[in-house]
Design a protein around this motif. Sequence first.
Motif, PDB file in Angstrom:
ATOM      1  N   VAL A 194       0.856  -1.186   0.000  1.00 47.26           N
ATOM      2  CA  VAL A 194       0.000   0.000   0.000  1.00 47.26           C
ATOM      3  C   VAL A 194       0.889   1.232   0.000  1.00 47.26           C
ATOM      4  O   VAL A 194       1.786   1.357   0.840  1.00 47.26           O
ATOM      5  CB  VAL A 194      -0.934   0.024   1.228  1.00 47.26           C
ATOM      6  CG1 VAL A 194      -1.788   1.292   1.219  1.00 47.26           C
ATOM      7  CG2 VAL A 194      -1.819  -1.216   1.250  1.00 47.26           C
TER       8      VAL A 194
ATOM      9  N   ARG B 107      -6.024   8.246   1.622  1.00 55.21           N
ATOM     10  CA  ARG B 107      -6.583   8.514   2.949  1.00 55.21           C
ATOM     11  C   ARG B 107      -5.481   8.680   3.991  1.00 55.21           C
ATOM     12  O   ARG B 107      -4.419   8.073   3.902  1.00 55.21           O
ATOM     13  CB  ARG B 107      -7.515   7.379   3.368  1.00 55.21           C
ATOM     14  CG  ARG B 107      -8.754   7.243   2.503  1.00 55.21           C
ATOM     15  CD  ARG B 107      -9.574   6.044   2.895  1.00 55.21           C
ATOM     16  NE  ARG B 107      -8.828   4.794   2.724  1.00 55.21           N
ATOM     17  CZ  ARG B 107      -9.311   3.600   3.023  1.00 55.21           C
ATOM     18  NH1 ARG B 107     -10.535   3.491   3.504  1.00 55.21           N
ATOM     19  NH2 ARG B 107      -8.577   2.516   2.829  1.00 55.21           N
TER      20      ARG B 107
ATOM     21  N   ARG C 155      -7.838  15.429  -0.033  1.00 52.57           N
ATOM     22  CA  ARG C 155      -7.293  14.305  -0.787  1.00 52.57           C
ATOM     23  C   ARG C 155      -6.167  14.777  -1.699  1.00 52.57           C
ATOM     24  O   ARG C 155      -6.278  15.820  -2.341  1.00 52.57           O
ATOM     25  CB  ARG C 155      -8.390  13.645  -1.613  1.00 52.57           C
ATOM     26  CG  ARG C 155      -9.446  12.963  -0.761  1.00 52.57           C
ATOM     27  CD  ARG C 155     -10.498  12.313  -1.618  1.00 52.57           C
ATOM     28  NE  ARG C 155     -11.477  11.621  -0.803  1.00 52.57           N
ATOM     29  CZ  ARG C 155     -12.520  10.965  -1.289  1.00 52.57           C
ATOM     30  NH1 ARG C 155     -12.702  10.924  -2.602  1.00 52.57           N
ATOM     31  NH2 ARG C 155     -13.361  10.357  -0.481  1.00 52.57           N
TER      32      ARG C 155
ATOM     33  N   ASP D 160      -3.437   4.735  -1.961  1.00 58.22           N
ATOM     34  CA  ASP D 160      -4.509   5.180  -1.066  1.00 58.22           C
ATOM     35  C   ASP D 160      -4.230   6.599  -0.584  1.00 58.22           C
ATOM     36  O   ASP D 160      -3.204   6.864   0.037  1.00 58.22           O
ATOM     37  CB  ASP D 160      -4.607   4.224   0.126  1.00 58.22           C
ATOM     38  CG  ASP D 160      -5.921   4.358   0.878  1.00 58.22           C
ATOM     39  OD1 ASP D 160      -6.521   5.450   0.829  1.00 58.22           O
ATOM     40  OD2 ASP D 160      -6.349   3.377   1.508  1.00 58.22           O
TER      41      ASP D 160
ATOM     42  N   ARG E 158       0.862   5.433   0.225  1.00 58.83           N
ATOM     43  CA  ARG E 158       0.024   6.548   0.674  1.00 58.83           C
ATOM     44  C   ARG E 158       0.723   7.866   0.330  1.00 58.83           C
ATOM     45  O   ARG E 158       1.547   8.351   1.113  1.00 58.83           O
ATOM     46  CB  ARG E 158      -0.245   6.445   2.170  1.00 58.83           C
ATOM     47  CG  ARG E 158      -0.956   5.156   2.574  1.00 58.83           C
ATOM     48  CD  ARG E 158      -1.317   5.139   4.050  1.00 58.83           C
ATOM     49  NE  ARG E 158      -1.917   3.885   4.437  1.00 58.83           N
ATOM     50  CZ  ARG E 158      -3.212   3.591   4.310  1.00 58.83           C
ATOM     51  NH1 ARG E 158      -4.034   4.494   3.792  1.00 58.83           N
ATOM     52  NH2 ARG E 158      -3.686   2.421   4.689  1.00 58.83           N
TER      53      ARG E 158
ATOM     54  N   ASP F 163     -13.748   5.722  -4.925  1.00 58.64           N
ATOM     55  CA  ASP F 163     -13.810   6.879  -4.030  1.00 58.64           C
ATOM     56  C   ASP F 163     -12.832   7.965  -4.479  1.00 58.64           C
ATOM     57  O   ASP F 163     -12.125   8.558  -3.666  1.00 58.64           O
ATOM     58  CB  ASP F 163     -13.512   6.437  -2.590  1.00 58.64           C
ATOM     59  CG  ASP F 163     -13.954   7.475  -1.564  1.00 58.64           C
ATOM     60  OD1 ASP F 163     -14.829   8.285  -1.899  1.00 58.64           O
ATOM     61  OD2 ASP F 163     -13.404   7.481  -0.450  1.00 58.64           O
ATOM     62  N   CYS F 164     -12.788   8.213  -5.781  1.00 52.76           N
ATOM     63  CA  CYS F 164     -11.845   9.181  -6.354  1.00 52.76           C
ATOM     64  C   CYS F 164     -12.591  10.304  -7.064  1.00 52.76           C
ATOM     65  O   CYS F 164     -13.765  10.173  -7.425  1.00 52.76           O
ATOM     66  CB  CYS F 164     -10.909   8.499  -7.357  1.00 52.76           C
ATOM     67  SG  CYS F 164      -9.694   7.388  -6.623  1.00 52.76           S
TER      68      CYS F 164
ATOM     69  N   THR G 104      -5.150  -0.859  -7.382  1.00 55.99           N
ATOM     70  CA  THR G 104      -6.267  -0.151  -6.759  1.00 55.99           C
ATOM     71  C   THR G 104      -5.858   1.290  -6.498  1.00 55.99           C
ATOM     72  O   THR G 104      -4.809   1.542  -5.902  1.00 55.99           O
ATOM     73  CB  THR G 104      -6.679  -0.811  -5.428  1.00 55.99           C
ATOM     74  OG1 THR G 104      -7.082  -2.166  -5.675  1.00 55.99           O
ATOM     75  CG2 THR G 104      -7.841  -0.060  -4.788  1.00 55.99           C
TER      76      THR G 104
ATOM     77  N   THR H  48      -1.819  -0.911  -3.923  1.00 58.95           N
ATOM     78  CA  THR H  48      -2.922  -0.004  -3.624  1.00 58.95           C
ATOM     79  C   THR H  48      -2.363   1.391  -3.406  1.00 58.95           C
ATOM     80  O   THR H  48      -1.447   1.577  -2.598  1.00 58.95           O
ATOM     81  CB  THR H  48      -3.690  -0.459  -2.364  1.00 58.95           C
ATOM     82  OG1 THR H  48      -4.271  -1.741  -2.604  1.00 58.95           O
ATOM     83  CG2 THR H  48      -4.792   0.531  -2.015  1.00 58.95           C
TER      84      THR H  48
ATOM     85  N   ARG I 179      -7.409   4.629  -4.681  1.00 54.02           N
ATOM     86  CA  ARG I 179      -8.502   4.954  -3.761  1.00 54.02           C
ATOM     87  C   ARG I 179      -8.288   6.330  -3.131  1.00 54.02           C
ATOM     88  O   ARG I 179      -7.178   6.690  -2.747  1.00 54.02           O
ATOM     89  CB  ARG I 179      -8.583   3.890  -2.663  1.00 54.02           C
ATOM     90  CG  ARG I 179      -9.660   4.126  -1.611  1.00 54.02           C
ATOM     91  CD  ARG I 179      -9.650   3.006  -0.592  1.00 54.02           C
ATOM     92  NE  ARG I 179      -9.986   1.737  -1.210  1.00 54.02           N
ATOM     93  CZ  ARG I 179      -9.695   0.551  -0.674  1.00 54.02           C
ATOM     94  NH1 ARG I 179      -9.036   0.480   0.470  1.00 54.02           N
ATOM     95  NH2 ARG I 179     -10.044  -0.558  -1.291  1.00 54.02           N
ATOM     96  N   ALA I 180      -9.380   7.095  -3.048  1.00 54.11           N
ATOM     97  CA  ALA I 180      -9.385   8.383  -2.350  1.00 54.11           C
ATOM     98  C   ALA I 180      -8.319   9.334  -2.889  1.00 54.11           C
ATOM     99  O   ALA I 180      -7.587   9.963  -2.128  1.00 54.11           O
ATOM    100  CB  ALA I 180      -9.211   8.177  -0.843  1.00 54.11           C
TER     101      ALA I 180
END
Length: 466
Positions: A64, A99, A107, A97, A66, A163-164, A129, A95, A131-132
């Motif tokens: 992940v 968040r 964001r 992400d 971020r 959620d984008c 993935t 992923t 996301r956000a």
Amino acid sequence: MTPPSFYQALVLMNTAVPINERVPLDVFDVVISHLQDVDALRSCALVCGSWNSLTRPYLFRGVVCRPAVPSRTFKNLLAFLSTLPHSGSLLRSVTIDGRTRNRAIPRPELSVEVIAQVLAQLPKIARITVRAMRLTFPVPEVGLIPCPSPHTSRSVEMLTIQDCTILQGAIPLRRFLSYLGRIDTLVIKAVLVESMEHPAELPSVEVQIRSVFVSAVTASGDVRVLRNLFHGFSFSSSSPLTVSLAPRTGLLERIALNDILSPFKLVQTLSVNVLSLSGSLNWIIEDQRRYPPLRHTDVPKEWASADLSSKFPSIHTLVLYSTTTSSIHRESATLLYAAILANNWRLLSNAPTSLRHIELRFQRYGPHSRATIEELRAIKELQPSLVRWEAVDAGTLARFPELDSFSCVLCDGGFMEQWGPIEGLSATPPSVFSRQTEFDDYVVFLKDVLPRLQDEGRLHFRMSDV
């Protein structure tokens, strides 16, 4: 001192040899491959050198990133992977992400070019993935629409954008997809597309997409911008296309859905989950004892987009969902299940008469209960009635003379995969009954309420793989 017996000597000899030398490593590999918990995998990696080698592919199969967290950016990820031998070749999913723990932080904005450059350094990634995030693409001049990059042969199993917010209209998504040669499953869920005026002709995007899932996609202004998401795509006529939908109740979202799907012409399989059109998701996941009982006025009487399947005259398979829950009971549960059945029948009533296969998936949230079977059976006793099982049984045979099969897929536990993530919920609660018991209960029930399909040999059953 009495010498040890042969059996005792054998035990002593076996315990003196490490277990990893007594049991083939292939056996340990099978066991470790089923572990999903990261802490458990880390513990296995510390047992010995052999287990470390076995565990590494599973420990680093997913990461992940971020971008909004200083120590979790792409740069940090690539720097970390460079310290591990062959780790880049072990990665299978990534992923991205946006968040953070501080929800007040907006964001992060990220260019799809940056994502593509990072993925180019991770050639084995099969599942992506995003996301956000706020996705963008740097356009060099005002009004100039960039041409997609040359067609590539890279394939991915799944690309999820969830959620984008997609800035600059359809441009970032089209540009992102142009980096891929084939996508087995494309998921676009809870996405807001910023309205932007596009030129009359957008450059074609050559990518093979086998399956598309769309849910809760809207535009910030003119919804016509959504038509450009897939306009001009070069879909392969030799590869059957599956379109899966989980429509929401909002009128704008339903209108947007029609615009998004307009470029899809050669659809062979259409899958629709009408749960959110039939009632609130809160009825499925929350304990309803603090709410008043459901009434007929609480569920929609009709669905404006019920003719959705008629927009795809080429479909030969229609997949529908019947969702049950342990959160509501008795008449309230029956009312919700009746609304789902009614919306499913509206879809069937507007499907092409040349349909060859119908699949009804019984998806549940919460443990299986035999009381749920009785609540489904009680649909015929509702007054006033919506649609009864007898109408589906007789009407299906009358409308689809070429129907080969009406397959009931039972024990579907994929509720969270389709509707999640839902805050505070991580998985579907387990059942005290075995899946086989649940399967057998539904087979008895469905043979009873769909006797004509059963007598004609069209009714079939199989266990869900999720």
